[in-house]
Design a protein around this motif. Structure first.
Motif, mmCIF file in Angstrom:
data_model
loop_
_atom_site.group_PDB
_atom_site.id
_atom_site.type_symbol
_atom_site.label_atom_id
_atom_site.label_comp_id
_atom_site.label_asym_id
_atom_site.label_seq_id
_atom_site.Cartn_x
_atom_site.Cartn_y
_atom_site.Cartn_z
ATOM 1 N N PRO A 174 3.282 16.715 -9.896
ATOM 2 C CA PRO A 174 3.374 15.663 -8.881
ATOM 3 C C PRO A 174 4.823 15.318 -8.572
ATOM 4 O O PRO A 174 5.700 15.411 -9.424
ATOM 5 C CB PRO A 174 2.655 14.477 -9.538
ATOM 6 N N LYS A 175 5.077 14.885 -7.333
ATOM 7 C CA LYS A 175 6.411 14.505 -6.897
ATOM 8 C C LYS A 175 6.658 13.006 -7.031
ATOM 9 O O LYS A 175 7.768 12.544 -6.796
ATOM 10 C CB LYS A 175 6.627 14.933 -5.438
ATOM 11 N N LEU A 176 5.620 12.238 -7.340
ATOM 12 C CA LEU A 176 5.779 10.798 -7.497
ATOM 13 C C LEU A 176 4.785 10.287 -8.521
ATOM 14 O O LEU A 176 3.796 10.951 -8.828
ATOM 15 C CB LEU A 176 5.569 10.080 -6.162
ATOM 16 N N THR A 177 5.054 9.107 -9.045
ATOM 17 C CA THR A 177 4.129 8.441 -9.953
ATOM 18 C C THR A 177 3.015 7.825 -9.129
ATOM 19 O O THR A 177 3.274 7.052 -8.201
ATOM 20 C CB THR A 177 4.845 7.343 -10.753
ATOM 21 N N GLY A 178 1.780 8.175 -9.440
ATOM 22 C CA GLY A 178 0.688 7.649 -8.636
ATOM 23 C C GLY A 178 -0.666 8.115 -9.116
ATOM 24 O O GLY A 178 -0.823 8.553 -10.255
ATOM 25 N N LEU A 179 -1.628 8.048 -8.222
ATOM 26 C CA LEU A 179 -3.031 8.256 -8.556
ATOM 27 C C LEU A 179 -3.531 9.631 -8.154
ATOM 28 O O LEU A 179 -3.101 10.210 -7.147
ATOM 29 C CB LEU A 179 -3.884 7.190 -7.857
ATOM 30 N N GLN A 180 -4.488 10.128 -8.932
ATOM 31 C CA GLN A 180 -5.231 11.317 -8.557
ATOM 32 C C GLN A 180 -6.257 10.949 -7.486
ATOM 33 O O GLN A 180 -6.651 9.790 -7.341
ATOM 34 C CB GLN A 180 -5.962 11.901 -9.772
ATOM 35 N N PHE A 181 -6.738 11.974 -6.770
ATOM 36 C CA PHE A 181 -7.648 11.728 -5.644
ATOM 37 C C PHE A 181 -8.929 11.026 -6.065
ATOM 38 O O PHE A 181 -9.493 10.216 -5.322
ATOM 39 C CB PHE A 181 -7.972 13.040 -4.924
ATOM 40 N N TRP A 182 -9.420 11.324 -7.293
ATOM 41 C CA TRP A 182 -10.719 10.758 -7.681
ATOM 42 C C TRP A 182 -10.648 9.249 -7.904
ATOM 43 O O TRP A 182 -11.653 8.570 -7.731
ATOM 44 C CB TRP A 182 -11.263 11.474 -8.919
ATOM 45 N N ALA A 183 -9.468 8.741 -8.246
ATOM 46 C CA ALA A 183 -9.301 7.296 -8.346
ATOM 47 C C ALA A 183 -9.200 6.671 -6.958
ATOM 48 O O ALA A 183 -9.722 5.580 -6.706
ATOM 49 C CB ALA A 183 -8.055 6.958 -9.158
ATOM 50 N N VAL A 184 -8.535 7.364 -6.037
ATOM 51 C CA VAL A 184 -8.408 6.882 -4.659
ATOM 52 C C VAL A 184 -9.777 6.768 -4.000
ATOM 53 O O VAL A 184 -10.114 5.743 -3.401
ATOM 54 C CB VAL A 184 -7.499 7.824 -3.847
#
Length: 374
Positions: A174-184
């Motif tokens: 990943p290029k940033l700290t964040g969420l995977q698609f399944w959480a979105v």
């Protein structure tokens, strides 16, 4: 032939009660037991705390659900693999058909999902968290959702935009700290009633996965939200649009994003062309036509048997958000049958024996070619 079991599960109550109840269900079905974060050496209690803070902001209730699940299994929340796989630190086809070209007059969202059967839950879950919208969808790592629709008539599916981003060593970092698609996807289903609300909800959301997110609501609105390394571009259509069809496979489509990912797998371009050739310019598109396209074997259809190459169809589905129903075929094989579920009806906990037929992919299938050649 690969043999699996597919499950249906009904979850209802507070976030903690749902997590604890699902932990009890997993204890009774050992094949579902995914607990420890083996292989994630740097994911510790501090990482779990940071993940919980991110979940509380964008996926309220999720941390409590994970705590209930951990309590049921007598584990620490930080040992739940969902944390390490969902909190990221720096394949598939989907079709939205709006009422103007739908034979039923209802919007439809069709999708196939390709990956490894070892990374698929094979579980359909109906979830009713107290204070949130009830939704019906397939799970990933138990707590996430690959797809689904809610009681308000919002349906959401996704496909990877370029090479999949993830925490595993063979995936793109990943290029940033964040969420995977399944959480979105789960956050959208539980907190948004239609496409405009969903787009607003995710406007500032830190999304680490590169995806083509398809949104359709019962009011006949659809949107494709494309994310790529922290960038986002959106295309929207509705009943007034000349174009009543929106579709995506596994490469960027938005002119603003293509320069950042100018190559695509040949098969992604081929599947995109197949959908357009099969459906563009047509009126009165029926669910049976979509089923034939979904289950037809590639290159004549969208079903792929390349499971050992992480590109086998694990599920195909057609969602009618106006009716509140989904038709689901596990493995993209007619032999496994189409099963219809209604969000207004409780799911009976069950297990279904299914079979997947594996074949070896030919080398050109994964060849990288310029998107401009499409």
């Amino acid at each position: 032939m690969i043999k699996k079991q597919a499950y249906t599960v009904e979850l209802r109550g507070t976030s903690y009660e749902i997590g604890f109840g699902f932990g009890e269900f997993v204890k009774e079905n050992p094949a579902l037991r995914v607990v420890h974060t083996a292989g994630f050496d740097r994911f510790d209690e501090a990482g779990a705390k940071q993940a919980a803070e991110l979940f509380d902001r964008w996926c309220p209730g999720l941390a409590e659900e994970l705590r209930g699940f951990a309590d049921a299994l007598e584990a620490k929340p930080s040992q739940i693999v969902y944390y390490a796989m969902t909190y990221l630190r720096p394949r598939c086809s989907q079709i939205a058909v709006l009422p103007g070209i739908s034979a039923s007059g209802n919007p439809l969202l069709a999708r196939s999902y390709e990956f490894s059967p070892d990374a698929e839950d094979f579980t359909l879950v109906r979830t009713s968290v107290t204070g949130k919208y009830a939704h019906l969808g397939t799970s990933v790592l138990h707590f996430g959702r690959d797809d689904g629709f809610n009681e308000c008539g919002l349906a959401v599916t996704m496909s990877s935009c370029g090479f999949p981003v993830g925490a595993l060593p063979y995936m793109r970092s990943p290029k940033l700290t964040g969420l995977q698609f399944w959480a979105v996807i789960r956050a959208l289903l539980e907190n948004c009633k239609d496409v405009p609300e969903a787009l607003y909800y995710m406007k500032d959301m830190p999304i680490a996965f590169n995806m083509n997110l398809m949104l359709v609501d019962k009011g006949g609105r659809a949107a494709l939200a494309e994310t790529l390394d922290g960038r986002m571009a959106v295309k929207q259509i509705d009943h007034s649009s000349a174009d009543q069809l929106l579709y995506a496979t596994n490469h960027p489509l938005m002119p603003d994003l293509v320069p950042y990912e100018p190559q695509a797998m040949r098969n992604s371009l081929q599947r995109y062309e197949l959908i357009g050739h099969s459906l563009r310019g047509k009126g009165e598109i029926t669910e049976d036509e979509l089923k034939q396209l979904l289950l037809g074997k590639f290159p004549a259809g969208l079903s792929c048997p390349y499971y050992e190459d992480f590109f086998g169809t694990t599920k195909s589905m057609i969602i009618d958000p106006a009716k509140g129903t989904v038709e689901l075929c596990w493995g993209g094989r007619s032999e496994n049958g189409w099963h219809r579920y209604d969000i207004r009806e409780p799911l009976a906990d069950s297990a279904l024996d299914i079979e997947l037929h594996a074949e070896e992919a030919y080398p050109e299938f994964f060849e990288s070619v310029p998107i401009s050649a499409n």
